[in-house]
Design a protein around this motif. Structure first.
Motif, PDB file in Angstrom:
ATOM      1  N   VAL A 116       0.819  -1.226   0.000  1.00  0.00           N
ATOM      2  CA  VAL A 116       0.000   0.000   0.000  1.00  0.00           C
ATOM      3  C   VAL A 116       0.851   1.275   0.000  1.00  0.00           C
ATOM      4  CG1 VAL A 116      -2.172  -0.931   0.892  1.00  0.00           C
ATOM      5  CG2 VAL A 116      -0.393  -0.194   2.502  1.00  0.00           C
ATOM      6  N   ALA A 117       2.125   1.159   0.375  1.00  0.00           N
ATOM      7  CA  ALA A 117       3.013   2.337   0.305  1.00  0.00           C
ATOM      8  C   ALA A 117       3.068   2.895  -1.121  1.00  0.00           C
ATOM      9  CB  ALA A 117       4.420   1.976   0.788  1.00  0.00           C
ATOM     10  N   VAL A 118       2.938   2.010  -2.107  1.00  0.00           N
ATOM     11  CA  VAL A 118       2.947   2.455  -3.510  1.00  0.00           C
ATOM     12  C   VAL A 118       1.729   3.348  -3.774  1.00  0.00           C
ATOM     13  CG1 VAL A 118       2.794   1.660  -5.922  1.00  0.00           C
ATOM     14  CG2 VAL A 118       4.276   0.456  -4.284  1.00  0.00           C
ATOM     15  N   ASP A 119       0.587   2.945  -3.264  1.00  0.00           N
ATOM     16  CA  ASP A 119      -0.634   3.759  -3.436  1.00  0.00           C
ATOM     17  C   ASP A 119      -0.491   5.108  -2.722  1.00  0.00           C
ATOM     18  OD1 ASP A 119      -1.770   1.495  -4.681  1.00  0.00           O
ATOM     19  OD2 ASP A 119      -2.371   0.698  -2.736  1.00  0.00           O
ATOM     20  N   TYR A 120       0.059   5.075  -1.517  1.00  0.00           N
ATOM     21  CA  TYR A 120       0.237   6.337  -0.765  1.00  0.00           C
ATOM     22  C   TYR A 120       1.110   7.310  -1.546  1.00  0.00           C
ATOM     23  CZ  TYR A 120      -1.537   3.756   3.309  1.00  0.00           C
ATOM     24  OH  TYR A 120      -2.295   3.015   4.167  1.00  0.00           O
ATOM     25  N   PHE A 121       2.183   6.808  -2.125  1.00  0.00           N
ATOM     26  CA  PHE A 121       3.067   7.699  -2.880  1.00  0.00           C
ATOM     27  C   PHE A 121       2.397   8.231  -4.141  1.00  0.00           C
ATOM     28  CE2 PHE A 121       6.830   7.129  -0.284  1.00  0.00           C
ATOM     29  CZ  PHE A 121       7.427   8.367  -0.450  1.00  0.00           C
ATOM     30  N   GLU A 122       1.605   7.408  -4.766  1.00  0.00           N
ATOM     31  CA  GLU A 122       0.918   7.910  -5.960  1.00  0.00           C
ATOM     32  C   GLU A 122      -0.035   9.041  -5.569  1.00  0.00           C
ATOM     33  OE1 GLU A 122      -0.618   4.376  -7.899  1.00  0.00           O
ATOM     34  OE2 GLU A 122       1.235   4.229  -9.089  1.00  0.00           O
ATOM     35  N   GLN A 123      -0.723   8.880  -4.447  1.00  0.00           N
ATOM     36  CA  GLN A 123      -1.628   9.945  -3.981  1.00  0.00           C
ATOM     37  C   GLN A 123      -0.848  11.225  -3.692  1.00  0.00           C
ATOM     38  OE1 GLN A 123      -3.533   8.104  -0.594  1.00  0.00           O
ATOM     39  NE2 GLN A 123      -4.463   6.537  -1.862  1.00  0.00           N
ATOM     40  N   GLN A 124       0.328  11.082  -3.131  1.00  0.00           N
ATOM     41  CA  GLN A 124       1.138  12.247  -2.777  1.00  0.00           C
ATOM     42  C   GLN A 124       1.668  12.947  -4.038  1.00  0.00           C
ATOM     43  OE1 GLN A 124       0.720  13.161   0.054  1.00  0.00           O
ATOM     44  NE2 GLN A 124       2.504  13.976   1.097  1.00  0.00           N
ATOM     45  N   PHE A 125       2.113  12.149  -5.002  1.00  0.00           N
ATOM     46  CA  PHE A 125       2.592  12.742  -6.265  1.00  0.00           C
ATOM     47  C   PHE A 125       1.480  13.499  -6.985  1.00  0.00           C
ATOM     48  CE2 PHE A 125       6.423   9.830  -6.514  1.00  0.00           C
ATOM     49  CZ  PHE A 125       7.359  10.821  -6.743  1.00  0.00           C
ATOM     50  N   GLU A 126       0.246  13.021  -6.842  1.00  0.00           N
ATOM     51  CA  GLU A 126      -0.873  13.699  -7.507  1.00  0.00           C
ATOM     52  C   GLU A 126      -1.023  15.139  -7.024  1.00  0.00           C
ATOM     53  OE1 GLU A 126      -2.901  12.842 -10.094  1.00  0.00           O
ATOM     54  OE2 GLU A 126      -1.546  11.133 -10.345  1.00  0.00           O
ATOM     55  N   LYS A 127      -0.523  15.446  -5.831  1.00  0.00           N
ATOM     56  CA  LYS A 127      -0.615  16.815  -5.293  1.00  0.00           C
ATOM     57  C   LYS A 127       0.475  17.729  -5.832  1.00  0.00           C
ATOM     58  CE  LYS A 127      -2.174  14.842  -0.884  1.00  0.00           C
ATOM     59  NZ  LYS A 127      -1.701  14.560   0.500  1.00  0.00           N
ATOM     60  N   THR A 128       1.454  17.173  -6.552  1.00  0.00           N
ATOM     61  CA  THR A 128       2.625  17.961  -6.964  1.00  0.00           C
ATOM     62  C   THR A 128       2.509  18.534  -8.363  1.00  0.00           C
ATOM     63  OG1 THR A 128       3.759  16.069  -7.980  1.00  0.00           O
ATOM     64  CG2 THR A 128       4.116  16.414  -5.600  1.00  0.00           C
ATOM     65  N   GLY A 129       1.505  18.102  -9.113  1.00  0.00           N
ATOM     66  CA  GLY A 129       1.386  18.542 -10.509  1.00  0.00           C
ATOM     67  C   GLY A 129       2.100  17.623 -11.482  1.00  0.00           C
ATOM     68  N   ALA A 130       2.848  16.646 -10.968  1.00  0.00           N
ATOM     69  CA  ALA A 130       3.492  15.673 -11.857  1.00  0.00           C
ATOM     70  C   ALA A 130       2.426  14.757 -12.456  1.00  0.00           C
ATOM     71  CB  ALA A 130       4.523  14.846 -11.087  1.00  0.00           C
ATOM     72  N   ILE A 131       2.752  14.201 -13.620  1.00  0.00           N
ATOM     73  CA  ILE A 131       1.827  13.309 -14.327  1.00  0.00           C
ATOM     74  C   ILE A 131       2.297  11.870 -14.164  1.00  0.00           C
ATOM     75  CG2 ILE A 131       0.908  12.707 -16.612  1.00  0.00           C
ATOM     76  CD1 ILE A 131       0.011  15.461 -15.791  1.00  0.00           C
ATOM     77  N   LYS A 132       1.375  10.994 -13.860  1.00  0.00           N
ATOM     78  CA  LYS A 132       1.717   9.572 -13.730  1.00  0.00           C
ATOM     79  C   LYS A 132       2.060   9.000 -15.112  1.00  0.00           C
ATOM     80  CE  LYS A 132      -0.537   5.412 -11.968  1.00  0.00           C
ATOM     81  NZ  LYS A 132      -1.711   5.008 -11.169  1.00  0.00           N
ATOM     82  N   GLY A 133       3.280   8.490 -15.243  1.00  0.00           N
ATOM     83  CA  GLY A 133       3.732   8.013 -16.549  1.00  0.00           C
ATOM     84  C   GLY A 133       3.551   6.522 -16.747  1.00  0.00           C
ATOM     85  N   ALA A 134       3.333   5.798 -15.657  1.00  0.00           N
ATOM     86  CA  ALA A 134       3.132   4.340 -15.742  1.00  0.00           C
ATOM     87  C   ALA A 134       2.484   3.888 -14.439  1.00  0.00           C
ATOM     88  CB  ALA A 134       4.460   3.621 -15.933  1.00  0.00           C
ATOM     89  N   ASP A 135       1.728   2.814 -14.522  1.00  0.00           N
ATOM     90  CA  ASP A 135       1.124   2.261 -13.304  1.00  0.00           C
ATOM     91  C   ASP A 135       2.224   1.803 -12.348  1.00  0.00           C
ATOM     92  OD1 ASP A 135      -1.452   2.703 -14.057  1.00  0.00           O
ATOM     93  OD2 ASP A 135      -1.743   0.709 -14.921  1.00  0.00           O
ATOM     94  N   GLY A 136       1.960   1.965 -11.071  1.00  0.00           N
ATOM     95  CA  GLY A 136       2.926   1.567 -10.060  1.00  0.00           C
ATOM     96  C   GLY A 136       3.225   0.074 -10.116  1.00  0.00           C
ATOM     97  N   ILE A 137       4.449  -0.261  -9.744  1.00  0.00           N
ATOM     98  CA  ILE A 137       4.867  -1.672  -9.740  1.00  0.00           C
ATOM     99  C   ILE A 137       4.950  -2.165  -8.300  1.00  0.00           C
ATOM    100  CG2 ILE A 137       6.717  -3.291 -10.303  1.00  0.00           C
ATOM    101  CD1 ILE A 137       5.454  -2.196 -12.791  1.00  0.00           C
ATOM    102  N   LYS A 138       4.192  -3.234  -8.028  1.00  0.00           N
ATOM    103  CA  LYS A 138       4.206  -3.866  -6.704  1.00  0.00           C
ATOM    104  C   LYS A 138       4.720  -5.284  -6.878  1.00  0.00           C
ATOM    105  CE  LYS A 138       0.058  -1.380  -5.164  1.00  0.00           C
ATOM    106  NZ  LYS A 138      -1.302  -1.512  -4.585  1.00  0.00           N
ATOM    107  N   TYR A 139       5.714  -5.661  -6.110  1.00  0.00           N
ATOM    108  CA  TYR A 139       6.188  -7.050  -6.229  1.00  0.00           C
ATOM    109  C   TYR A 139       6.412  -7.655  -4.855  1.00  0.00           C
ATOM    110  CZ  TYR A 139      10.800  -4.759  -5.858  1.00  0.00           C
ATOM    111  OH  TYR A 139      11.866  -3.995  -5.453  1.00  0.00           O
ATOM    112  N   ASN A 140       6.352  -8.979  -4.838  1.00  0.00           N
ATOM    113  CA  ASN A 140       6.470  -9.740  -3.595  1.00  0.00           C
ATOM    114  C   ASN A 140       7.953  -9.974  -3.265  1.00  0.00           C
ATOM    115  OD1 ASN A 140       5.362 -11.293  -1.412  1.00  0.00           O
ATOM    116  ND2 ASN A 140       5.933 -13.150  -2.521  1.00  0.00           N
ATOM    117  N   LEU A 141       8.379  -9.497  -2.084  1.00  0.00           N
ATOM    118  CA  LEU A 141       9.733  -9.731  -1.565  1.00  0.00           C
ATOM    119  C   LEU A 141      10.817  -9.351  -2.576  1.00  0.00           C
ATOM    120  CD1 LEU A 141       8.804 -12.996   0.377  1.00  0.00           C
ATOM    121  CD2 LEU A 141       8.999 -10.643   1.273  1.00  0.00           C
TER     122      LEU A 141
END
Ligand code: FMN
Length: 152
Positions: A102-127
């Motif tokens: 979920v840290a990946v989701d939190y960071f995406e939410q935070q970046f959305e406040k900066t005016g930056a544009i999401k260039g790719a979906d976040g990558i989540k991987y196990n261990l």
């Protein structure tokens, strides 16, 4: 060629391994890359880059950001990153089910406040990144890189 800045937090090396894969991927694409650990990073330094990346594992009780990236995370929303492209990645453990990475989701939410544009979906991987995660990270780097190239 784009300048890439990767900031990450990693306790046992799994997120660091992802940061290293991304660093290699961007270098192979011909980008300039700076990769730094969160506790020595300042989010205002992202202003010197074109592609800005954060990597974080998930910790705590109930899916939290690690302590060593909290200051960075909180300050990030103060930074104007208009015109930049962002992407987020992180390692977690599927054992945590709904709280997986979920840290990946939190960071995406935070970046959305900066005016930056999401260039790719976040990558989540196990261990530790397996072959699929490694391929996903390479594809993630390529997608971010291509987004930059389309605009420049
Ligand atoms: C106390 C504790 C809490 C954790 N909580 C979560 C969690 O909520 N969600 C998750 O996906 N992983 C959780 N993890 C697993 C770590 O995120 C996982 O081991 C990750 O690979 C560590 O990355 P690192 O090697 O970069 O430090 C937790 C691990 C520990 C020790």
């Amino acid at each position: 060629m784009p300048r890439v800045m990767i900031v990450y937090a990693s306790l046992t090396g799994n997120t660091q391994a992802g940061a290293e894969i991304l660093t290699d991927a961007f270098l192979e694409l011909g980008a300039e890359v700076e990769t730094v650990q969160s506790y020595v990073a300042d989010p205002f330094e992202y202003q010197n880059a074109d592609i800005v990346i954060a990597g974080s594992y998930t910790y705590g009780i109930g899916g939290e950001l690690p302590d060593e990236i909290l200051d960075f995370y909180e300050e990030l929303e103060e930074v104007d990153l208009t015109g930049k492209i962002y992407g987020v990645f992180g390692s977690g453990d599927v054992f945590y089910e709904d709280l997986f990475c979920v840290a990946v989701d939190y960071f995406e939410q935070q970046f959305e406040k900066t005016g930056a544009i999401k260039g790719a979906d976040g990558i989540k991987y196990n261990l530790y990144p397996d072959e699929k995660a490694e391929n996903d990270l390479y594809a993630f780097a390529k997608e971010l890189f291509d987004q930059y190239k389309d605009k420049h």
